[in-house]
Design a protein around this motif. Sequence first.
Motif, PDB file in Angstrom:
ATOM      1  N   LEU A  23       0.713  -0.992   0.061  1.00  0.00           N
ATOM      2  CA  LEU A  23      -0.032  -0.043  -0.009  1.00  0.00           C
ATOM      3  C   LEU A  23       0.854   1.290   0.045  1.00  0.00           C
ATOM      4  O   LEU A  23       0.360   2.032  -0.841  1.00  0.00           O
ATOM      5  N   HIS A  24       2.016   1.259   0.291  1.00  0.00           N
ATOM      6  CA  HIS A  24       2.855   2.384   0.263  1.00  0.00           C
ATOM      7  C   HIS A  24       3.617   2.509  -0.936  1.00  0.00           C
ATOM      8  O   HIS A  24       3.244   3.158  -1.199  1.00  0.00           O
ATOM      9  N   ASP A  77      11.455   4.257   9.989  1.00  0.00           N
ATOM     10  CA  ASP A  77      11.793   5.526  10.021  1.00  0.00           C
ATOM     11  C   ASP A  77      11.889   6.219   8.296  1.00  0.00           C
ATOM     12  O   ASP A  77      11.468   7.519   8.050  1.00  0.00           O
ATOM     13  N   SER A  78      12.652   5.393   7.423  1.00  0.00           N
ATOM     14  CA  SER A  78      12.732   5.870   6.058  1.00  0.00           C
ATOM     15  C   SER A  78      11.429   6.010   5.351  1.00  0.00           C
ATOM     16  O   SER A  78      11.313   7.159   4.787  1.00  0.00           O
ATOM     17  N   LEU A  79      10.394   5.498   5.745  1.00  0.00           N
ATOM     18  CA  LEU A  79       8.732   5.841   5.244  1.00  0.00           C
ATOM     19  C   LEU A  79       8.552   7.021   5.758  1.00  0.00           C
ATOM     20  O   LEU A  79       7.556   7.542   5.363  1.00  0.00           O
ATOM     21  N   LEU A  80       8.653   7.117   7.261  1.00  0.00           N
ATOM     22  CA  LEU A  80       8.839   8.825   7.555  1.00  0.00           C
ATOM     23  C   LEU A  80       8.914   9.651   6.839  1.00  0.00           C
ATOM     24  O   LEU A  80       8.113  10.415   7.057  1.00  0.00           O
ATOM     25  N   TYR A  81      10.222   9.594   6.573  1.00  0.00           N
ATOM     26  CA  TYR A  81      10.934  10.812   6.136  1.00  0.00           C
ATOM     27  C   TYR A  81       9.800  10.209   4.437  1.00  0.00           C
ATOM     28  O   TYR A  81      10.278  11.740   4.288  1.00  0.00           O
ATOM     29  N   ILE A 104      -4.714   9.202   2.418  1.00  0.00           N
ATOM     30  CA  ILE A 104      -3.809   7.993   2.055  1.00  0.00           C
ATOM     31  C   ILE A 104      -3.492   6.771   2.911  1.00  0.00           C
ATOM     32  O   ILE A 104      -3.323   6.131   3.520  1.00  0.00           O
ATOM     33  N   PHE A 105      -2.322   8.429   3.517  1.00  0.00           N
ATOM     34  CA  PHE A 105      -1.271   7.479   4.533  1.00  0.00           C
ATOM     35  C   PHE A 105      -1.870   7.173   5.884  1.00  0.00           C
ATOM     36  O   PHE A 105      -2.035   6.401   6.656  1.00  0.00           O
ATOM     37  N   GLN A 114       2.713  -2.305  10.508  1.00  0.00           N
ATOM     38  CA  GLN A 114       4.102  -2.813   9.915  1.00  0.00           C
ATOM     39  C   GLN A 114       4.466  -3.996  10.302  1.00  0.00           C
ATOM     40  O   GLN A 114       4.304  -4.698  11.555  1.00  0.00           O
ATOM     41  N   PRO A 115       5.011  -5.160  10.201  1.00  0.00           N
ATOM     42  CA  PRO A 115       5.238  -6.632  10.305  1.00  0.00           C
ATOM     43  C   PRO A 115       5.909  -6.607  10.757  1.00  0.00           C
ATOM     44  O   PRO A 115       7.591  -6.078  10.612  1.00  0.00           O
ATOM     45  N   ALA A 116       6.159  -7.439  11.595  1.00  0.00           N
ATOM     46  CA  ALA A 116       7.295  -6.987  13.144  1.00  0.00           C
ATOM     47  C   ALA A 116       8.333  -8.712  11.919  1.00  0.00           C
ATOM     48  O   ALA A 116       7.795  -9.466  11.575  1.00  0.00           O
TER      49      ALA A 116
END
Length: 253
Positions: A23-24, A77-81, A104-105, A114-116
């Motif tokens: 989805l991201h 962290d990368s997705l957040l940025y 959307i987000f 997020q899967p562990a």
Amino acid sequence: MEKKREGVIEGMSRIVSDPYYFLHFMAFFSYLPIRSSAAPYTSHRLFDREIQAFLAFLMFSAIKMVREETWEAFVADSLLYAKIFLIAVSLIMDYRVAIWFSVIFSVIYLLAQQPAFSKLGTAKKLTPMQLEDLLSDGSTTKYWLIEFFACSSSKCVRSSRCFPELSITYSNNLLSFGTVDLGLFPNTAAKFGISLAGGMSQLPTYILFEKGVEVSRFPDFYVDAAPSLPITKKLLCQHFELDRLLLDYINGS
């Protein structure tokens, strides 16, 4: 470095198999057709801001790649940025596009987590009853290090790789590792003095038992206590003196 490369390969395979990453990926990919329809008078200014945002994203990601110990923490962290920079660039194009991406987000956040890290190493997945039996059984190993976690906790997801990898290194006939999912057994939290209030801020909690008796835990027992530092293998190893326990086993103590 080899582990970093393995993590990248593993992460790329997850993009097409896990809803959270897929989805991201689709949300970020949708920027391209939207970008192609940008008004001509904004194109030059927008392109400059896109280059700046991309370079800033690469810089922050590179720093996180060096500092973060797990792939899960690096991706989070990368997705957040990426989301922050994408929304910021979208504001230059059209504030309605920025609002659209924000919505959307938010929907992705509600629909997918997020899967562990899915592997256990040598740790055993335990139910509360199995844990009680192991702690009361004198024939098991002298020490049990137990991780209490919940997949709904972002802290647990970020650190989910640490415990399995520690178990591979330090499991022996003196020390065993186990996990208990408090998402499935929330009533067990109170029995072991773990607070699930405040967004499960005390998770994950690690408790070391010696002959069925608790001798150490992280974070502290107090209800309001929460780890102030990111959970890493080094932190857990030092806190529970795993190297000393390994030496005790080697020396036959």
